[in-house]
Design a protein around this motif. Sequence first.
Motif, mmCIF file in Angstrom:
data_model
loop_
_atom_site.group_PDB
_atom_site.id
_atom_site.type_symbol
_atom_site.label_atom_id
_atom_site.label_comp_id
_atom_site.label_asym_id
_atom_site.label_seq_id
_atom_site.Cartn_x
_atom_site.Cartn_y
_atom_site.Cartn_z
ATOM 1 N N ASP A 91 0.784 -1.222 0.000
ATOM 2 C CA ASP A 91 0.000 0.000 0.000
ATOM 3 C C ASP A 91 0.824 1.284 0.000
ATOM 4 N N THR A 92 1.998 1.282 0.600
ATOM 5 C CA THR A 92 2.779 2.507 0.722
ATOM 6 C C THR A 92 3.575 2.779 -0.550
ATOM 7 N N CYS A 93 3.400 3.979 -1.092
ATOM 8 C CA CYS A 93 4.157 4.395 -2.270
ATOM 9 C C CYS A 93 5.650 4.295 -1.963
ATOM 10 N N THR A 94 6.426 3.851 -2.923
ATOM 11 C CA THR A 94 7.865 3.694 -2.705
ATOM 12 C C THR A 94 8.608 5.023 -2.745
ATOM 13 N N HIS A 95 7.951 6.082 -3.165
ATOM 14 C CA HIS A 95 8.588 7.403 -3.191
ATOM 15 C C HIS A 95 8.446 8.123 -1.853
ATOM 16 N N GLU A 96 7.236 8.149 -1.326
ATOM 17 C CA GLU A 96 6.982 8.837 -0.070
ATOM 18 C C GLU A 96 5.780 8.198 0.612
ATOM 19 N N ASP A 97 5.576 8.503 1.852
ATOM 20 C CA ASP A 97 4.553 7.844 2.662
ATOM 21 C C ASP A 97 3.135 8.268 2.258
ATOM 22 N N ALA A 98 2.572 7.556 1.295
ATOM 23 C CA ALA A 98 1.202 7.794 0.844
ATOM 24 C C ALA A 98 0.566 6.452 0.517
ATOM 25 N N ASP B 13 -5.532 4.988 -1.973
ATOM 26 C CA ASP B 13 -6.198 6.285 -2.121
ATOM 27 C C ASP B 13 -5.945 6.912 -3.492
ATOM 28 N N GLY B 14 -5.185 6.216 -4.337
ATOM 29 C CA GLY B 14 -4.827 6.755 -5.647
ATOM 30 C C GLY B 14 -5.884 6.499 -6.704
ATOM 31 N N TRP B 15 -5.550 6.854 -7.931
ATOM 32 C CA TRP B 15 -6.444 6.694 -9.081
ATOM 33 C C TRP B 15 -6.018 5.459 -9.849
ATOM 34 N N VAL B 16 -6.984 4.609 -10.168
ATOM 35 C CA VAL B 16 -6.714 3.343 -10.839
ATOM 36 C C VAL B 16 -7.353 3.373 -12.221
ATOM 37 N N GLU B 17 -6.514 3.245 -13.260
ATOM 38 C CA GLU B 17 -7.028 3.157 -14.626
ATOM 39 C C GLU B 17 -5.928 2.717 -15.566
ATOM 40 N N ASP B 18 -6.339 2.103 -16.657
ATOM 41 C CA ASP B 18 -5.425 1.688 -17.724
ATOM 42 C C ASP B 18 -4.231 0.879 -17.230
ATOM 43 N N GLY B 19 -4.476 -0.021 -16.264
ATOM 44 C CA GLY B 19 -3.422 -0.919 -15.808
ATOM 45 C C GLY B 19 -2.435 -0.316 -14.835
ATOM 46 N N CYS B 20 -2.722 0.889 -14.323
ATOM 47 C CA CYS B 20 -1.816 1.557 -13.388
ATOM 48 C C CYS B 20 -2.582 2.139 -12.213
ATOM 49 N N VAL B 21 -1.856 2.372 -11.119
ATOM 50 C CA VAL B 21 -2.375 3.159 -10.007
ATOM 51 C C VAL B 21 -1.470 4.376 -9.885
ATOM 52 N N GLU B 22 -2.088 5.537 -9.701
ATOM 53 C CA GLU B 22 -1.354 6.787 -9.560
ATOM 54 C C GLU B 22 -1.412 7.218 -8.100
ATOM 55 N N CYS B 23 -0.263 7.442 -7.508
ATOM 56 C CA CYS B 23 -0.178 7.859 -6.114
ATOM 57 C C CYS B 23 -0.852 9.221 -5.943
ATOM 58 N N PRO B 24 -1.656 9.378 -4.877
ATOM 59 C CA PRO B 24 -2.366 10.640 -4.685
ATOM 60 C C PRO B 24 -1.479 11.795 -4.216
ATOM 61 N N LEU B 25 -0.258 11.514 -3.798
ATOM 62 C CA LEU B 25 0.598 12.562 -3.254
ATOM 63 C C LEU B 25 1.409 13.292 -4.332
ATOM 64 N N LYS C 97 -0.012 -5.002 -12.616
ATOM 65 C CA LYS C 97 0.342 -6.414 -12.798
ATOM 66 C C LYS C 97 1.604 -6.827 -12.051
ATOM 67 N N ASP C 98 2.623 -5.953 -12.064
ATOM 68 C CA ASP C 98 3.899 -6.349 -11.469
ATOM 69 C C ASP C 98 4.497 -5.318 -10.516
ATOM 70 N N GLY C 99 3.799 -4.196 -10.305
ATOM 71 C CA GLY C 99 4.271 -3.177 -9.382
ATOM 72 C C GLY C 99 5.372 -2.281 -9.916
ATOM 73 N N ALA C 100 5.751 -2.432 -11.171
ATOM 74 C CA ALA C 100 6.849 -1.652 -11.743
ATOM 75 C C ALA C 100 6.534 -0.154 -11.712
ATOM 76 N N ALA C 101 7.513 0.631 -11.249
ATOM 77 C CA ALA C 101 7.377 2.087 -11.257
ATOM 78 C C ALA C 101 7.322 2.546 -12.708
ATOM 79 N N GLN C 102 6.286 3.316 -13.046
ATOM 80 C CA GLN C 102 6.061 3.751 -14.415
ATOM 81 C C GLN C 102 6.433 5.215 -14.647
ATOM 82 N N SER C 103 6.557 5.987 -13.554
ATOM 83 C CA SER C 103 6.884 7.400 -13.719
ATOM 84 C C SER C 103 7.532 7.947 -12.453
ATOM 85 N N LEU C 104 8.283 9.008 -12.641
ATOM 86 C CA LEU C 104 8.871 9.720 -11.515
ATOM 87 C C LEU C 104 7.763 10.417 -10.739
#
Length: 111
Positions: free
Chosen positions: A47-54, A58-70, A78-85
Amino acid sequence: MSTGIRVAALDDVPEGEGIVIDKSVTGTEDHIALLRDTDGGVWALDDTCTHEDASLADGWVEDGCVECPLHSAKFCLKDGAAQSLPATRDARPHRVEVRDGEIYLFPGEAP
């Protein structure tokens, strides 16, 4: 072979959203985000974003990705791979099965 842990009904997780499964239920170090994509697929990541504590739940889920709300880092469902900075480390995925409208989680098992 494990039968998994029943963690929610499919209807408990609206498409495009997520819920948190507490670590006291899963036995994991982090809570687990149970995420339902806009196509109806169900996925689980730490559940915790690997960038910062979020919370990714609580993020947005669409098109095969979850976007951190912070800070808007994206992770592949599918595999948890970081897709963006700003995230540079992957999120840990967990196997999920949907059986008869019930969601079963296999903590620590790769999808």
